[in-house]
Design an enzyme around this catalytic site. Structure first.
Site, PDB file in Angstrom:
ATOM      1  N   HIS A 186       0.820  -1.220   0.000  1.00 21.55           N
ATOM      2  CA  HIS A 186       0.000   0.000   0.000  1.00 21.55           C
ATOM      3  C   HIS A 186       0.850   1.265   0.000  1.00 21.55           C
ATOM      4  CE1 HIS A 186      -3.246  -2.784   1.703  1.00 21.55           C
ATOM      5  NE2 HIS A 186      -3.611  -2.440   0.490  1.00 21.55           N
ATOM      6  N   ASP A 244      -5.779  -0.445  -7.957  1.00 21.59           N
ATOM      7  CA  ASP A 244      -5.424  -1.385  -6.886  1.00 21.59           C
ATOM      8  C   ASP A 244      -6.271  -2.637  -7.060  1.00 21.59           C
ATOM      9  OD1 ASP A 244      -4.631  -2.633  -4.604  1.00 21.59           O
ATOM     10  OD2 ASP A 244      -5.414  -1.142  -3.217  1.00 21.59           O
ATOM     11  N   ASP A 289     -10.001  -3.112   0.587  1.00 23.62           N
ATOM     12  CA  ASP A 289      -9.516  -3.287   1.955  1.00 23.62           C
ATOM     13  C   ASP A 289      -9.203  -1.956   2.620  1.00 23.62           C
ATOM     14  OD1 ASP A 289      -6.611  -2.602   1.346  1.00 23.62           O
ATOM     15  OD2 ASP A 289      -6.826  -4.390   0.104  1.00 23.62           O
ATOM     16  N   SER A 291      -7.024  -6.872  -8.217  1.00 23.50           N
ATOM     17  CA  SER A 291      -6.522  -8.227  -8.083  1.00 23.50           C
ATOM     18  C   SER A 291      -5.865  -8.642  -9.395  1.00 23.50           C
ATOM     19  CB  SER A 291      -7.671  -9.180  -7.716  1.00 23.50           C
ATOM     20  OG  SER A 291      -8.705  -9.084  -8.688  1.00 23.50           O
ATOM     21  N   ASP A 292      -5.465  -9.894  -9.513  1.00 24.75           N
ATOM     22  CA  ASP A 292      -4.845 -10.389 -10.740  1.00 24.75           C
ATOM     23  C   ASP A 292      -5.858 -10.368 -11.893  1.00 24.75           C
ATOM     24  OD1 ASP A 292      -2.322 -10.903  -9.677  1.00 24.75           O
ATOM     25  OD2 ASP A 292      -2.934 -12.846  -8.896  1.00 24.75           O
ATOM     26  N   ASP A 308     -18.960  -0.125 -10.379  1.00 32.29           N
ATOM     27  CA  ASP A 308     -18.036  -0.651 -11.378  1.00 32.29           C
ATOM     28  C   ASP A 308     -17.025   0.433 -11.735  1.00 32.29           C
ATOM     29  OD1 ASP A 308     -16.720  -1.735 -13.519  1.00 32.29           O
ATOM     30  OD2 ASP A 308     -18.470  -1.897 -14.814  1.00 32.29           O
ATOM     31  N   GLY A 309     -15.747   0.175 -11.467  1.00 33.16           N
ATOM     32  CA  GLY A 309     -14.714   1.162 -11.719  1.00 33.16           C
ATOM     33  C   GLY A 309     -14.566   1.524 -13.181  1.00 33.16           C
TER      34      GLY A 309
END
Length: 296
Positions: free
Chosen positions: A70, A163, A94, A165-166, A145-146
């Site tokens: 982060h 930021d 998170d 996830s895979d 939804d980004g």
């Protein structure tokens, strides 16, 4: 572009296997589990890494080492941009990246767009030291939804951080040129984007593809490195894509130090060193990237 990750729970251990590599964490007990509209969310108490957040049984964060990721995601671009006021995080439910962003006094508005509200709620309850700034008056939290949000907010943000996830499932679109073009349009004329770009040691083809897609859009493209013990291989990279600023030539260590940021990992000397890459990482960058010549 995809990542093959498998997992198992055996005799009190969580095991994640990916790309010929495995990581194990000793567990104490399960604290929470829920199937959201998008993924399974699970929280475990581990023996030595604090609480562990899994999404679809894949490691997202542990309390012990989350600060490295982060801090590197947030402080590098925010200390290059001379006056970051409006910052956007896509993903990052998170709350760790938002926590680092609001340490910067120039930031007036930090927007978090996380598609899964249940991830945010889980962080609030089980990871209060990570999701500690959701209610900061400078922070706006949106469960949306980004990709759609980016398209509807052009020429607005100084810094955008992906930021994610895979590149699996609904996150795969966050690694494609069409999305990076939308990010470019959402940035002001001197804006910066950062994103997590996986492991060039274990996933060189994914890294190559990601940077090739970014290069189609951004004039200035760089890779920088960090160490995330609970991510595959432990060695991780981030993208720095900019309309104007150079991550070293436009970085003023004295200006950054004057902010008095309280960090556990990031410092101004590390900032410079993070952009000097090993040869195997340089090999994954597409032709034309300035960094490929730095080792000569």
């Amino acid at each position: 572009m995809s990542v093959d990750i498998t997992h198992d729970f055996y005799n009190g251990w969580y095991l994640e296997r990916s790309r010929g590599w495995a990581l194990g964490l000793a567990l104490e007990n399960k604290l929470f589990e829920k199937q959201s509209a998008y993924q399974k969310i699970t929280v475990y108490q581990t023996q030595t890494f604090g609480k562990l957040l899994l999404l679809d049984d894949i490691i997202m964060v542990t309390e012990r080492d989350e600060f490295i990721y982060h801090e590197m995601m947030a402080h590098v671009p925010l200390n290059v941009h001379p006056n970051p006021e409006r910052v956007l995080v896509i993903g990052g439910g998170d709350g760790g990246t938002i926590r680092e962003i609001v340490k910067h006094p120039t930031v007036k508005e930090a927007v978090l767009v996380e598609i899964d509200i249940d991830v945010i709620n889980t962080a609030r309850e089980y990871f209060p030291t990570i999701g500690s700034e959701f209610d900061n008056p400078r922070v706006k939290v949106l469960a949306e939804d980004g990709v759609a949000y980016i398209r509807n907010n052009q020429n607005y943000f100084d810094v955008i951080m992906i930021d994610s996830s895979d590149p699996i499932g609904f996150a795969e679109g966050l690694f494609q040129a069409d999305f990076y073009r939308d990010v470019y349009n959402a940035l002001k004329p001197d804006g910066i984007m950062t994103n997590q770009t996986d492991s060039p040691l274990l996933s060189p083809m994914i890294v190559e593809k990601t940077y090739s897609e970014m290069q189609k859009v951004f004039q200035h493209l760089f890779m920088y490195q960090g160490y995330c013990l609970t991510y595959p291989g432990g060695y991780w990279t981030f993208g720095f894509a900019s309309k104007r600023y150079h991550p070293l030539n436009d970085f003023d260590p004295k200006h950054a130090q004057a902010k008095g940021l309280k960090t556990k990992h990031y410092n101004t000397k590390l900032h410079n060193g993070a952009f000097y890459l090993p040869n195997f990482a340089l090999a994954t960058l597409p032709a034309g990237c300035e960094q490929k010549n730095w080792s000569e």
